[in-house]
Design an enzyme around this catalytic site. Structure first.
Site, PDB file in Angstrom:
ATOM      1  N   GLY A  38      -4.128  38.957  -2.091  1.00  0.00           N
ATOM      2  CA  GLY A  38      -4.032  36.748  -2.086  1.00  0.00           C
ATOM      3  C   GLY A  38      -3.129  36.142  -2.241  1.00  0.00           C
ATOM      4  N   GLY A  39      -2.285  36.925  -2.955  1.00  0.00           N
ATOM      5  CA  GLY A  39      -0.851  36.274  -3.084  1.00  0.00           C
ATOM      6  C   GLY A  39      -1.017  34.686  -4.738  1.00  0.00           C
ATOM      7  CB  ALA A 181       6.587  14.382 -12.173  1.00  0.00           C
ATOM      8  N   GLY A 182       6.275  17.064 -10.297  1.00  0.00           N
ATOM      9  CA  GLY A 182       5.483  17.455  -8.432  1.00  0.00           C
ATOM     10  C   GLY A 182       4.024  17.667  -9.145  1.00  0.00           C
ATOM     11  CD  GLU A 187      -2.622  20.717  -8.338  1.00  0.00           C
ATOM     12  OE1 GLU A 187      -3.037  19.574  -7.046  1.00  0.00           O
ATOM     13  OE2 GLU A 187      -2.502  21.616  -8.495  1.00  0.00           O
ATOM     14  CB  ALA A 322      -1.748  28.070   1.035  1.00  0.00           C
ATOM     15  CG  HIS A 446     -24.783   3.395   2.477  1.00  0.00           C
ATOM     16  ND1 HIS A 446     -23.345   2.949   1.601  1.00  0.00           N
ATOM     17  CD2 HIS A 446     -25.666   3.301   1.999  1.00  0.00           C
ATOM     18  CE1 HIS A 446     -24.090   2.170   0.802  1.00  0.00           C
ATOM     19  NE2 HIS A 446     -25.291   2.471   1.144  1.00  0.00           N
TER      20      HIS A 446
END
Ligand code: NAI
Length: 467
Positions: A38-39, A181-182, A187, A322, A446
């Site tokens: 899964g890296g 702040a990337g 996150e 990914a 809707h």
């Protein structure tokens, strides 16, 4: 054992490549150094971070929004060990899923560190120290990327952490300083702020979220500041002194002139980007050329300069995402099987999983201006969207950029709840070369937040209904 294909690295690029190759009848092996498949994405990246983002968001909602909805609960209590277990179980489920896919597709998994001995030959040194040599007609390098380090700042993954350490803290830091702040910083900074940390970002550029549409960045920064995140823009960290109980973080203006300051921190997160990972692969000896940024150089068909050796994902040029790696994995497998594999780099979505989410596909306004392309803008705020109003998720907007002459959609930028899901329809319309009118004439259920996408498309032609 001779294979048609050996893939080196079992992240989203590598394992997806192996599955597609096996589907196409290639005898395939995959080599992985980590104990689980899964890296970075599944083990220490996308998946665990989203688990913590999900849990911490509910923690915050339980403390702040439940009462307004008439749900009476006492102040939520954080059990960080249990939250980390929730995250770990999510990771475990995902990596086991990849195990299953390898078995289902009869792909041989070889654990150990791979070195390309020559075209067609891969040496694998197992954790038991034993080396075996595998042979194949084609080798795909899918080794991904590693954390970019800052000069003079040592990452110990305890107090000075990369994303890996920041995902595994056993205590909420009182003060967290995030360098960069990337995507990762925003996150993980959000996670720890929600759980109680005081979070300050030190960002080299004069804006957050590099590469995103600047209007989206500005609004996003305002929202994040309201949540309590602090930003020091046009600034850099030059040293972290860990000799005392509290870390002393030396901050200087990015340009190097003007007074600096020292910030106190319990934890420093270094998230200033990632670099291609090629250590120990033997690329130099094999004659595989790298570009000026240390990435494996490939042509339009993912072929390196050495016949039989190919590369995909973070280790080559392009966004380190990914899903980009996955699509390249599919494309190279198809090319190896004699088909016409292809990736459309103009239509790769990007999502930042803050609250609200930020999502984008195609060109930004800045890019269109720079390219001299005349465009029309259609914007629609979530304050005018029925579902968002009902749910009190009215922060943000959808912006559709369309070619002024042809109306073809050139870019879509969203800040809002579930933006990461909503960007999919924009991606599909762009993949089909669709127009803003196509989007505007498509019936949307809707009440959904995605009606804002339709309204923004209508706004391109200055005829939104609810605004
Ligand atoms: P990034 O490239 O997104 O952001 C790095 C930030 O650090 C930039 O704003 C840059 O200006 C700043 N910076 C660089 N040097 C600095 C310095 N010396 N001092 C202060 N600031 C400095 O990289 P990040 O966040 O580390 O993420 C790495 C990769 O992982 C990215 O390519 C990203 O796309 C990917 N990723 C994607 C996610 C997603 O799709 N949701 C989640 C997490 C990572």
């Amino acid at each position: 054992m001779a294979y048609d294909l050996i893939v080196i690295g079992a992240g989203p690029g590598g394992y997806v490549c192996a599955v597609r190759a096996a589907q196409l009848g290639l005898k395939t092996a995959i080599v992985e150094k980590r104990a689980t498949l899964g890296g970075t994405c599944l083990n220490v990246g996308c998946i665990p971070s989203k688990a913590l983002l999900h849990a911490s968001e509910l923690f915050e909602e339980a403390g702040h929004s439940f009462a307004k909805m008439g749900i009476g609960v006492s102040a939520p209590k954080l059990d960080l060990a249990a939250m980390q277990k929730f995250k770990d179980e999510g990771v475990d489920g995902n990596v086991k899923g990849v195990d299953f896919l390898m078995k289902k597709n009869k792909i041989d998994v070889v654990y150990g560190a791979a070195r390309i001995a020559a075209a067609g030959k891969v040496e694998v040194k197992g954790n038991d120290g034993k080396t075996q040599t595998l042979e194949a007609k084609a080798i795909v390098i899918a080794t991904g990327s590693d954390v970019a380090k800052l000069k003079g700042i040592d990452i110990d993954e305890k107090r000075v952490v990369s994303s890996t350490g920041a995902l595994a803290l056993d205590k909420v830091p009182g003060k967290l300083v995030v360098v960069g702040a990337g995507v990762i910083g925003l996150e993980l900074g959000s996670v720890w702020r929600r759980l109680g940390a005081d979070v300050t970002f030190v960002e080299f550029a004069d804006r957050i979220m590099p590469g995103m549409d600047s209007e989206v960045c500005r609004q996003s920064q305002r929202i994040l500041e309201k949540q309590g995140l602090k930003f020091k823009l046009s600034a850099k960290v030059t040293a972290v002194d860990g000799s005392g109980k509290t870390l002393k973080v030396k901050v200087e203006p990015a340009k190097g002139d003007g007074a600096g300051e020292t910030l106190d921190a319990d934890v420093v997160l270094v998230s200033v980007g990632r670099v291609p990972y090629t250590d120990g692969l033997g690329l130099k000896e094999a004659g595989v050329a790298l570009d000026e940024r240390g990435r494996v150089n490939v042509d339009h068909y993912f072929a390196t300069n050495v016949p039989g050796i190919w590369a995909i994902g973070d280790v080559i040029k392009g966004p380190m995402l990914a899903h980009k790696a996955e699509d390249e994995g599919v494309a190279v497998a198809e090319i190896l099987a004699g088909q016409a594999g292809h990736v459309n780099y103009d239509v790769i979505p990007g999502v930042i999983y803050t609250t609200p989410e930020v999502a984008s596909v195609g060109k930004t306004e800045e890019q269109l201006k720079e390219a001299g392309i005349a465009y029309k803008v259609g914007k629609f705020p979530f304050t005018a969207n029925a579902r968002a109003k009902g749910n009190r998720t009215t922060e943000g907007f959808v912006k559709v950029l369309a070619d002024a002459a042809t109306d073809r959609v050139l870019g879509v930028h969203i800040i809002g709840a579930n933006a990461g899901e909503m960007i999919a329809e924009a991606t599909v319309i762009m993949e089909f070369g669709g127009s803003a009118e196509d989007l505007a004439r498509t019936c949307h259920a809707h009440p959904t937040q995605s009606e804002a996408v339709k309204e923004a498309a209508l706004a391109v032609d200055k005829r939104p209904i609810h605004m």
